[in-house]
Design a protein around this motif. Structure first.
Motif, mmCIF file in Angstrom:
data_model
loop_
_atom_site.group_PDB
_atom_site.id
_atom_site.type_symbol
_atom_site.label_atom_id
_atom_site.label_comp_id
_atom_site.label_asym_id
_atom_site.label_seq_id
_atom_site.Cartn_x
_atom_site.Cartn_y
_atom_site.Cartn_z
ATOM 1 N N GLU A 1 -8.318 12.556 -35.121
ATOM 2 C CA GLU A 1 -8.598 12.164 -33.740
ATOM 3 C C GLU A 1 -8.351 10.685 -33.529
ATOM 4 O O GLU A 1 -8.241 9.906 -34.489
ATOM 5 N N VAL A 2 -8.265 10.301 -32.258
ATOM 6 C CA VAL A 2 -8.168 8.889 -31.902
ATOM 7 C C VAL A 2 -9.571 8.297 -31.968
ATOM 8 O O VAL A 2 -10.526 8.864 -31.428
ATOM 9 N N ALA A 3 -9.714 7.162 -32.661
ATOM 10 C CA ALA A 3 -11.011 6.513 -32.797
ATOM 11 C C ALA A 3 -11.525 6.058 -31.432
ATOM 12 O O ALA A 3 -10.743 5.730 -30.526
ATOM 13 N N ALA A 4 -12.845 6.044 -31.293
ATOM 14 C CA ALA A 4 -13.462 5.680 -30.013
ATOM 15 C C ALA A 4 -13.199 4.230 -29.644
ATOM 16 O O ALA A 4 -13.126 3.878 -28.461
ATOM 17 N N GLU A 5 -13.072 3.361 -30.650
ATOM 18 C CA GLU A 5 -12.840 1.943 -30.393
ATOM 19 C C GLU A 5 -11.510 1.497 -30.983
ATOM 20 O O GLU A 5 -11.097 2.005 -32.030
ATOM 21 N N PRO A 6 -10.850 0.531 -30.352
ATOM 22 C CA PRO A 6 -9.600 -0.002 -30.896
ATOM 23 C C PRO A 6 -9.874 -1.165 -31.841
ATOM 24 O O PRO A 6 -10.984 -1.683 -31.923
ATOM 25 N N LEU A 7 -8.841 -1.574 -32.563
ATOM 26 C CA LEU A 7 -8.873 -2.829 -33.313
ATOM 27 C C LEU A 7 -8.522 -3.970 -32.373
ATOM 28 O O LEU A 7 -7.628 -3.840 -31.521
ATOM 29 N N LEU A 8 -9.200 -5.097 -32.541
ATOM 30 C CA LEU A 8 -8.906 -6.288 -31.739
ATOM 31 C C LEU A 8 -7.843 -7.096 -32.482
ATOM 32 O O LEU A 8 -8.124 -8.106 -33.127
ATOM 33 N N LEU A 9 -6.612 -6.624 -32.396
ATOM 34 C CA LEU A 9 -5.526 -7.193 -33.194
ATOM 35 C C LEU A 9 -5.030 -8.512 -32.616
ATOM 36 O O LEU A 9 -4.837 -8.654 -31.407
ATOM 37 N N MET A 10 -4.780 -9.470 -33.503
ATOM 38 C CA MET A 10 -4.164 -10.741 -33.147
ATOM 39 C C MET A 10 -2.654 -10.534 -33.076
ATOM 40 O O MET A 10 -1.986 -10.382 -34.101
ATOM 41 N N VAL A 11 -2.122 -10.516 -31.862
ATOM 42 C CA VAL A 11 -0.700 -10.251 -31.635
ATOM 43 C C VAL A 11 0.014 -11.562 -31.311
ATOM 44 O O VAL A 11 -0.491 -12.376 -30.532
ATOM 45 N N PRO A 12 1.183 -11.795 -31.900
ATOM 46 C CA PRO A 12 1.895 -13.057 -31.676
ATOM 47 C C PRO A 12 2.217 -13.315 -30.202
ATOM 48 O O PRO A 12 2.439 -12.376 -29.422
ATOM 49 N N ALA A 13 2.260 -14.608 -29.844
ATOM 50 C CA ALA A 13 2.740 -14.995 -28.524
ATOM 51 C C ALA A 13 4.206 -14.594 -28.400
ATOM 52 O O ALA A 13 4.901 -14.441 -29.417
ATOM 53 N N PRO A 14 4.707 -14.398 -27.180
ATOM 54 C CA PRO A 14 6.101 -13.946 -27.010
ATOM 55 C C PRO A 14 7.124 -14.750 -27.813
ATOM 56 O O PRO A 14 8.047 -14.164 -28.374
ATOM 57 N N ALA A 15 6.948 -16.066 -27.894
ATOM 58 C CA ALA A 15 7.928 -16.900 -28.613
ATOM 59 C C ALA A 15 7.902 -16.653 -30.115
ATOM 60 O O ALA A 15 8.880 -16.959 -30.814
ATOM 61 N N ASP A 16 6.800 -16.115 -30.635
ATOM 62 C CA ASP A 16 6.654 -15.911 -32.085
ATOM 63 C C ASP A 16 6.910 -14.471 -32.515
ATOM 64 O O ASP A 16 6.846 -14.162 -33.710
ATOM 65 N N ARG A 17 7.180 -13.598 -31.565
ATOM 66 C CA ARG A 17 7.386 -12.186 -31.909
ATOM 67 C C ARG A 17 8.777 -11.990 -32.517
ATOM 68 O O ARG A 17 9.725 -12.669 -32.144
ATOM 69 N N VAL A 18 8.839 -11.063 -33.462
ATOM 70 C CA VAL A 18 10.115 -10.782 -34.112
ATOM 71 C C VAL A 18 10.617 -9.423 -33.672
ATOM 72 O O VAL A 18 9.830 -8.503 -33.425
#
Length: 323
Positions: free
Chosen positions: A303-320
């Motif tokens: 199943e899908v977990a009730a809560e998500p992970l609070l992931l640190m996602v790169p800023a647009p300039a740092d995304r690959v």
């Protein structure tokens, strides 16, 4: 979906990093990678602490220590390792309220790559400094989380055999491929399952059932676009292989490598939020979650977990870009 509160946002912007680091992941020299990370964090003015995974303490213990430190000092828990390490640390972070950072160090790195995080230590550390929180979906099977995939049947056996080959021949995609061939040559068993979802129960036989929570991996092997998109829409993707012989299994392996698995007549894919699997005549069954294999009590509830992970996602300039 849960969104981060002010405390988590402040931790993401300026809090210390508590980095759980695995020396055994991928090809990276962990000392070199650690020095690079430390230099980047110092230059950015961020405090940090490395918590290495040793031989005497399970990764779960180290991960819980990192969470306790992050909660006490309003910081970020960071996993430096492959998908298995990231899963173990994420298990401790989920529901803690702490932001979660990733510094990929493994062979495949599906979770990091799907979230535009570089596989280069310096680039990933730099991106982490400027990252912001974006909640991401987590899958669960009997309470155990998976960020990339979970499976029963042939796939867990493939993973166990691959790990044995890696111990003997080293970590590489070629070794993983050859170990897969060896496993398929010995594949004989079929699972007899009762599958329940959305009030419907079906009895079926299959060599393996795969549940995906990573759109990148699903797209790479060629699963139907509808199921790939469902992962980004709050569902999980199921992939079921009908009973087939050894030669046909080889054909599926080749189709997967070519990104055409979903075209095979012997493969069915579907999406769901909750799926219950009851294996006939078994009280326990091997389950793989993000590359780690463990015995679980039947029935299995995906199943899908009730809560998500609070992931640190790169800023647009740092995304690959995904490679």
């Amino acid at each position: 979906m849960t969104f981060p509160d002010a405390s988590a946002q402040n931790a993401a912007r300026s809090g210390p990093f508590f980095v759980v680091i695995n020396a055994g992941s991928g090809h990276h020299n962990v000392d070199d990678a650690q020095q690079v990370m430390a230099r980047v964090f110092r230059q950015a003015g961020r405090t940090f602490e490395f918590l290495p995974i040793g031989k005497t303490e399970p990764i779960s213990v180290v991960a819980r220590r990192a969470v306790a430190l992050a909660q006490a000092r309003q910081g970020v828990v960071v996993a430096a390792g492959g998908d298995g390490t990231i899963n173990a640390v994420a298990s401790a972070v989920l529901s803690s309220g702490c932001p979660f950072g990733v510094l990929p160090q493994g062979t495949f790195n599906y979770f990091g790559r799907a979230n535009a995080i570089s596989q280069d230590s310096e680039a990933a550390a730099t991106a982490l400094v400027g990252a912001s929180i974006s909640p991401v979906q987590v899958g669960q099977v009997n309470g155990r989380i998976f960020l990339v995939n979970a499976s029963v049947g042939l796939y867990p056996q493939l993973l166990e055999d691959r790990e044995a080959w890696k111990q003997r021949f080293g970590r590489s995609r070629f070794v993983a491929f050859m170990s897969g061939i060896a496993t398929l040559l010995q594949a004989r068993k079929q699972l007899h399952l009762l599958v329940e979802s959305a009030g419907r129960v079906v009895a079926l036989r299959t060599p393996t059932l795969f549940v995906g929570n990573n759109h990148l991996q699903l797209a790479r092997v060629g699963i139907d676009e509808k199921q790939v998109d469902s992962v980004d829409a709050g569902e999980l993707a199921g992939v079921l292989v009908r009973p087939i012989g050894t030669l046909a299994l080889f054909g599926l392996l080749l189709r997967g490598l070519a990104g055409r698995l979903g075209d095979a007549d012997s493969v069915d894919s579907f999406s769901f939020r909750r799926l219950t699997i009851t294996p006939k005549g078994r009280k326990r069954i091997k389950v793989a979650t993000d590359g780690e294999v463990a015995w679980m009590q039947a029935p299995l509830v995906f199943e899908v977990a009730a809560e998500p992970l609070l992931l640190m996602v790169p800023a647009p300039a740092d995304r690959v870009e995904v490679a």
